[in-house]
Enzyme design. Structure first.
Site, PDB file in Angstrom:
ATOM      1  N   GLN A  25       0.870  -1.183   0.000  1.00 41.79           N
ATOM      2  CA  GLN A  25       0.000   0.000   0.000  1.00 41.79           C
ATOM      3  C   GLN A  25       0.907   1.233   0.000  1.00 41.79           C
ATOM      4  OE1 GLN A  25      -3.372   0.095   2.677  1.00 41.79           O
ATOM      5  NE2 GLN A  25      -3.311  -2.121   2.952  1.00 41.79           N
ATOM      6  N   LYS A  36       2.605  -9.456 -17.200  1.00 37.65           N
ATOM      7  CA  LYS A  36       1.447  -9.617 -16.317  1.00 37.65           C
ATOM      8  C   LYS A  36       0.598  -8.357 -16.316  1.00 37.65           C
ATOM      9  CE  LYS A  36       1.955  -9.339 -11.814  1.00 37.65           C
ATOM     10  NZ  LYS A  36       2.294  -9.685 -10.405  1.00 37.65           N
ATOM     11  N   ARG A  95      -2.618  -6.936 -14.146  1.00 33.27           N
ATOM     12  CA  ARG A  95      -3.496  -7.193 -13.000  1.00 33.27           C
ATOM     13  C   ARG A  95      -4.889  -6.653 -13.304  1.00 33.27           C
ATOM     14  NH1 ARG A  95      -3.257  -9.186  -8.260  1.00 33.27           N
ATOM     15  NH2 ARG A  95      -0.987  -9.458  -8.370  1.00 33.27           N
ATOM     16  N   ASP A 123       9.758 -15.017  -7.049  1.00 37.88           N
ATOM     17  CA  ASP A 123       9.089 -13.747  -6.772  1.00 37.88           C
ATOM     18  C   ASP A 123       9.460 -13.315  -5.361  1.00 37.88           C
ATOM     19  OD1 ASP A 123       7.591 -11.514  -7.312  1.00 37.88           O
ATOM     20  OD2 ASP A 123       5.718 -12.587  -7.679  1.00 37.88           O
TER      21      ASP A 123
END
EC number: 2.7.6.1
Length: 282
Positions: A90, A184, A186, A210
């Site tokens: 965040q 990728k 999202r 990852d």
């Protein structure tokens, strides 16, 4: 002295062994109203190294209490080790009125410490939010240790371009292989779209790498693509094995050979410790 948060006890013990510093006795209590208390009744040292993964809101509270407890017990220097820093994803306010949560957490942690070490934070620049000296520790190379020694023409692959450095670090530590990444996109908090790379993986062992596995959705999609392309064995590795909800089952159903993680978040798949690299940074 090494002071452990309740979720980092194995790592704290390993770090005490690696550094030769004593491991403090820590007690945790929850009161009937739900409030927590972390205390160090026998602490006696000039320096405290508080080791605490903040993988929950309770863990954040514990950390702040332990920092305060060692100061109260006379510690002149406090070093805070965040094996896994919660809220690090965040890192921006996307809508009006949203907090930059990682900034709020970093500022709070800074009030009780003189120095911070974070292990492979999701965004490296999170260290800028601390108001005390803060640095990152790269533990990705440790993920090579539990891999089989007989990988067949291995490809070390990250699920997106942002994690390619982790794939390269694991490959270099392993000693051979090729690196690549998937494209990728999202779609939501739990949905991703994976575009396959052009690397030929047919008959080759693939090591997916990852920094963190949370829901396992990205990795599962990547494994499906690799299976379609005829990959031999697929191993999944990550620094932080969060494995929330049904992530482990999801990966097993996708056909993953084995999942390897470190002890930044202590899980059954924590096959290797980050203690040696953290000890070097201390």
């Amino acid at each position: 002295m090494i002071v452990s948060g309740s979720t980092s006890q194995s790592l704290a013990a390993a770090l005490a062994e690696a550094t030769g510093e004593p491991l403090a006795h820590v007690e945790f209590e929850r009161f009937p109203d739900g409030e927590l208390m972390g205390k160090v009744p026998d602490f006696s040292a000039d320096r405290a190294v508080v080791v605490a993964s903040t993988d929950s809101s309770d863990a954040h509270v514990e950390l702040l209490q332990l920092q305060d407890a060692v100061r109260e017990a006379g510690a002149e220097e406090v070093v805070t080790v965040l094996p896994y820093m919660g809220y690090a994803r965040q890192d921006a306010a996307f809508e009006p009125g949203e907090p930059v949560s990682v900034r709020a957490m970093a500022r709070a942690i800074s009030t009780g410490t003189d120095r911070v070490l974070t292990v492979n934070p999701h965004e490296p620049d999170v260290t800028e939010h601390f108001t005390v000296p803060a640095e990152t520790v790269d533990a990705a190379g440790r993920l090579a240790d539990p891999l089989p020694a007989d990988l067949t023409d291995p490809v070390f692959c990250s699920p997106d371009e942002g994690a390619i450095d982790i794939a390269a670090t694991v490959r270099d530590a392993y000693g051979s292989g090729e690196t690549d990444y998937f494209e990728k996109t999202r779609l939501s908090g739990s949905e991703v779209e994976i575009e396959p790379s052009d690397t030929d993986v047919a008959g080759r062992d693939v090591v997916l790498t990852d920094d963190i596995i949370a829901t396992g959705s990205t990795m599962s999609e990547s494994v499906a693509v690799l299976d379609e392309r005829g990959a031999a064995r697929v191993f999944v590795t990550c620094v932080h094995p969060m494995l929330a909800a049904n992530a482990h089952t999801k990966l097993a159903r996708a056909g993953v050979e084995t999942i390897y993680g470190t002890d930044t978040i202590e899980r059954p798949v924590s096959a290797v410790s980050v203690a040696p690299v953290v000890a070097d940074a201390l």
